[in-house]
Write a protein that holds these residues in place. Structure first.
Motif, PDB file in Angstrom:
ATOM      1  N   PRO A  51     131.865  49.316 -18.521  1.00  0.00           N
ATOM      2  CA  PRO A  51     131.815  49.916 -17.077  1.00  0.00           C
ATOM      3  C   PRO A  51     132.752  51.391 -17.082  1.00  0.00           C
ATOM      4  CG  PRO A  51     132.367  47.774 -17.004  1.00  0.00           C
ATOM      5  CD  PRO A  51     132.332  47.928 -18.467  1.00  0.00           C
ATOM      6  N   ASP A  52     133.477  51.471 -18.178  1.00  0.00           N
ATOM      7  CA  ASP A  52     134.327  52.648 -18.032  1.00  0.00           C
ATOM      8  C   ASP A  52     133.766  53.887 -18.788  1.00  0.00           C
ATOM      9  OD1 ASP A  52     134.387  51.824 -20.627  1.00  0.00           O
ATOM     10  OD2 ASP A  52     136.747  52.011 -20.737  1.00  0.00           O
ATOM     11  N   MET A  53     132.426  53.707 -19.037  1.00  0.00           N
ATOM     12  CA  MET A  53     131.621  54.924 -19.662  1.00  0.00           C
ATOM     13  C   MET A  53     131.289  55.565 -18.481  1.00  0.00           C
ATOM     14  SD  MET A  53     129.720  53.809 -22.970  1.00  0.00           S
ATOM     15  CE  MET A  53     128.865  55.567 -23.554  1.00  0.00           C
ATOM     16  N   THR A  54     131.575  57.025 -18.741  1.00  0.00           N
ATOM     17  CA  THR A  54     131.162  57.912 -17.359  1.00  0.00           C
ATOM     18  C   THR A  54     129.728  58.146 -17.600  1.00  0.00           C
ATOM     19  OG1 THR A  54     131.090  59.825 -18.723  1.00  0.00           O
ATOM     20  CG2 THR A  54     133.237  59.151 -17.700  1.00  0.00           C
ATOM     21  N   ASP A  55     128.887  58.559 -16.552  1.00  0.00           N
ATOM     22  CA  ASP A  55     127.575  58.902 -16.496  1.00  0.00           C
ATOM     23  C   ASP A  55     127.283  60.061 -17.536  1.00  0.00           C
ATOM     24  OD1 ASP A  55     126.866  57.121 -14.449  1.00  0.00           O
ATOM     25  OD2 ASP A  55     126.985  58.445 -12.919  1.00  0.00           O
ATOM     26  N   ALA A  56     128.124  60.817 -17.649  1.00  0.00           N
ATOM     27  CA  ALA A  56     127.945  61.690 -18.866  1.00  0.00           C
ATOM     28  C   ALA A  56     127.978  61.392 -20.163  1.00  0.00           C
ATOM     29  CB  ALA A  56     128.806  63.025 -18.500  1.00  0.00           C
ATOM     30  N   ASP A  57     128.855  60.632 -20.486  1.00  0.00           N
ATOM     31  CA  ASP A  57     128.942  59.950 -21.668  1.00  0.00           C
ATOM     32  C   ASP A  57     127.620  59.022 -21.924  1.00  0.00           C
ATOM     33  OD1 ASP A  57     131.156  61.143 -22.304  1.00  0.00           O
ATOM     34  OD2 ASP A  57     132.487  59.133 -21.974  1.00  0.00           O
ATOM     35  N   ARG A  58     127.041  58.509 -21.015  1.00  0.00           N
ATOM     36  CA  ARG A  58     126.125  57.593 -20.890  1.00  0.00           C
ATOM     37  C   ARG A  58     124.555  58.428 -21.374  1.00  0.00           C
ATOM     38  NH1 ARG A  58     126.461  52.579 -16.495  1.00  0.00           N
ATOM     39  NH2 ARG A  58     128.601  52.279 -17.081  1.00  0.00           N
ATOM     40  N   ASP A  59     124.735  59.489 -20.743  1.00  0.00           N
ATOM     41  CA  ASP A  59     123.553  60.397 -20.781  1.00  0.00           C
ATOM     42  C   ASP A  59     123.424  60.898 -22.317  1.00  0.00           C
ATOM     43  OD1 ASP A  59     122.633  60.051 -18.282  1.00  0.00           O
ATOM     44  OD2 ASP A  59     123.505  62.235 -17.370  1.00  0.00           O
ATOM     45  N   ARG A  60     124.708  61.604 -22.659  1.00  0.00           N
ATOM     46  CA  ARG A  60     124.913  62.142 -23.922  1.00  0.00           C
ATOM     47  C   ARG A  60     124.543  61.058 -25.159  1.00  0.00           C
ATOM     48  NH1 ARG A  60     128.715  64.889 -22.890  1.00  0.00           N
ATOM     49  NH2 ARG A  60     130.198  63.407 -22.650  1.00  0.00           N
ATOM     50  N   PHE A  61     124.892  59.865 -24.859  1.00  0.00           N
ATOM     51  CA  PHE A  61     124.612  58.833 -25.951  1.00  0.00           C
ATOM     52  C   PHE A  61     123.136  58.641 -26.209  1.00  0.00           C
ATOM     53  CE2 PHE A  61     123.722  54.418 -27.070  1.00  0.00           C
ATOM     54  CZ  PHE A  61     124.404  54.482 -28.285  1.00  0.00           C
ATOM     55  N   VAL A  62     122.423  58.364 -24.759  1.00  0.00           N
ATOM     56  CA  VAL A  62     120.973  58.098 -24.964  1.00  0.00           C
ATOM     57  C   VAL A  62     120.369  59.188 -25.451  1.00  0.00           C
ATOM     58  CG1 VAL A  62     119.101  57.577 -23.364  1.00  0.00           C
ATOM     59  CG2 VAL A  62     121.161  56.360 -23.203  1.00  0.00           C
ATOM     60  N   MET A  63     120.655  60.588 -25.226  1.00  0.00           N
ATOM     61  CA  MET A  63     120.051  61.832 -25.760  1.00  0.00           C
ATOM     62  C   MET A  63     119.942  61.815 -27.111  1.00  0.00           C
ATOM     63  SD  MET A  63     120.260  64.670 -22.718  1.00  0.00           S
ATOM     64  CE  MET A  63     122.266  64.492 -22.428  1.00  0.00           C
ATOM     65  N   ARG A  64     121.268  61.748 -27.824  1.00  0.00           N
ATOM     66  CA  ARG A  64     121.601  61.776 -29.198  1.00  0.00           C
ATOM     67  C   ARG A  64     120.985  60.526 -29.937  1.00  0.00           C
ATOM     68  NH1 ARG A  64     128.035  63.300 -29.190  1.00  0.00           N
ATOM     69  NH2 ARG A  64     127.789  65.762 -28.502  1.00  0.00           N
ATOM     70  N   LEU A  65     120.654  59.574 -29.427  1.00  0.00           N
ATOM     71  CA  LEU A  65     120.283  58.193 -30.029  1.00  0.00           C
ATOM     72  C   LEU A  65     118.736  58.669 -30.189  1.00  0.00           C
ATOM     73  CD1 LEU A  65     120.317  55.608 -31.316  1.00  0.00           C
ATOM     74  CD2 LEU A  65     119.904  54.750 -29.064  1.00  0.00           C
ATOM     75  N   GLY A  66     118.087  59.151 -28.834  1.00  0.00           N
ATOM     76  CA  GLY A  66     116.699  59.714 -28.801  1.00  0.00           C
ATOM     77  C   GLY A  66     116.424  60.520 -29.951  1.00  0.00           C
ATOM     78  N   ARG A  67     117.193  61.573 -30.003  1.00  0.00           N
ATOM     79  CA  ARG A  67     116.995  62.737 -31.068  1.00  0.00           C
ATOM     80  C   ARG A  67     116.991  62.036 -32.474  1.00  0.00           C
ATOM     81  NH1 ARG A  67     119.783  66.470 -27.439  1.00  0.00           N
ATOM     82  NH2 ARG A  67     121.833  65.943 -28.400  1.00  0.00           N
ATOM     83  N   ALA A  68     118.027  61.090 -32.771  1.00  0.00           N
ATOM     84  CA  ALA A  68     118.142  60.693 -33.984  1.00  0.00           C
ATOM     85  C   ALA A  68     117.085  59.622 -34.500  1.00  0.00           C
ATOM     86  CB  ALA A  68     119.560  59.851 -34.238  1.00  0.00           C
ATOM     87  N   ILE A  69     116.621  58.951 -33.466  1.00  0.00           N
ATOM     88  CA  ILE A  69     115.317  58.237 -33.920  1.00  0.00           C
ATOM     89  C   ILE A  69     114.232  59.020 -34.070  1.00  0.00           C
ATOM     90  CG2 ILE A  69     113.732  56.365 -32.736  1.00  0.00           C
ATOM     91  CD1 ILE A  69     115.984  55.179 -31.463  1.00  0.00           C
ATOM     92  N   THR A  70     113.943  59.824 -33.039  1.00  0.00           N
ATOM     93  CA  THR A  70     112.533  60.867 -33.275  1.00  0.00           C
ATOM     94  C   THR A  70     112.602  61.749 -34.489  1.00  0.00           C
ATOM     95  OG1 THR A  70     113.353  62.411 -31.944  1.00  0.00           O
ATOM     96  CG2 THR A  70     111.895  60.461 -30.900  1.00  0.00           C
ATOM     97  N   GLY A  71     113.939  61.983 -34.772  1.00  0.00           N
ATOM     98  CA  GLY A  71     114.103  62.900 -36.136  1.00  0.00           C
ATOM     99  C   GLY A  71     113.697  61.980 -37.481  1.00  0.00           C
ATOM    100  N   HIS A  72     113.456  60.696 -37.327  1.00  0.00           N
ATOM    101  CA  HIS A  72     113.315  59.814 -38.301  1.00  0.00           C
ATOM    102  C   HIS A  72     112.132  59.162 -38.638  1.00  0.00           C
ATOM    103  CE1 HIS A  72     117.459  60.516 -39.099  1.00  0.00           C
ATOM    104  NE2 HIS A  72     117.518  60.760 -40.353  1.00  0.00           N
ATOM    105  N   LEU A  73     111.176  59.642 -37.639  1.00  0.00           N
ATOM    106  CA  LEU A  73     109.880  59.031 -37.343  1.00  0.00           C
ATOM    107  C   LEU A  73     108.895  59.675 -38.085  1.00  0.00           C
ATOM    108  CD1 LEU A  73     109.907  57.512 -33.643  1.00  0.00           C
ATOM    109  CD2 LEU A  73     110.244  56.390 -35.687  1.00  0.00           C
TER     110      LEU A  73
END
Length: 147
Positions: free
Chosen positions: A125-147
């Motif tokens: 609950p203490d994660m900010t919206d910006a931190d959540r957005d950043r996490f999902v974007m970075r994870l997405g890039r990391a996954i698609t970079g290895h597919l």
């Protein structure tokens, strides 16, 4: 290892997940309609409120046909929903909150643009919206970079 109770935290979570699943397995059709009645239809929401299902689909207009049709569709969506009971119980027990972020992978245009994989996220609950957005974007890039 001895505990004060003859059951474990995992036992409690498993039972809660089983009961949660039963609640959604065959929802009460009339209860679905009663719940819908005063709920605001999401697409009509404004800062000042919105229209309820009973306002959007008044019984008087067609003898309840449109409302009953929507009620049947909602009921069918509930019955056909994936059983995420264990996931939901564990999220709550861990103090995480689900949020609207999703990551969709393997979308096949020939398959009605349906994703092959969809990841849903839950955060502390203490994660900010910006931190959540950043996490999902970075994870997405990391996954698609290895597919």
């Amino acid at each position: 290892m001895t505990t004060e109770t003859p059951y474990t935290e995992d036992d409690l979570r498993a039972e809660a997940a089983a009961q949660h699943a039963v609640l959604t397995e065959d929802p009460d059709f009339m209860g679905v309609g009663e719940q819908m009645d005063d709920d605001i239809v999401t697409s009509t929401e404004t800062d000042g409120g919105g229209r309820t299902w009973s306002e959007l689909l008044p019984y008087e207009a067609d003898g309840g046909e449109a409302y009953n049709s929507a009620q049947r569709k909602v009921h069918d969506l509930i019955r056909g929903a994936a059983d995420v009971s264990e996931w939901a119980v564990n999220l709550g027990a861990d103090g995480l909150e689900p949020d609207g972020h999703t990551l969709q992978l393997g979308i096949d245009p020939g398959d009605g643009d349906q994703p092959r994989v969809r990841l849903h996220f839950a955060f502390a609950p203490d994660m900010t919206d910006a931190d959540r957005d950043r996490f999902v974007m970075r994870l997405g890039r990391a996954i698609t970079g290895h597919l």
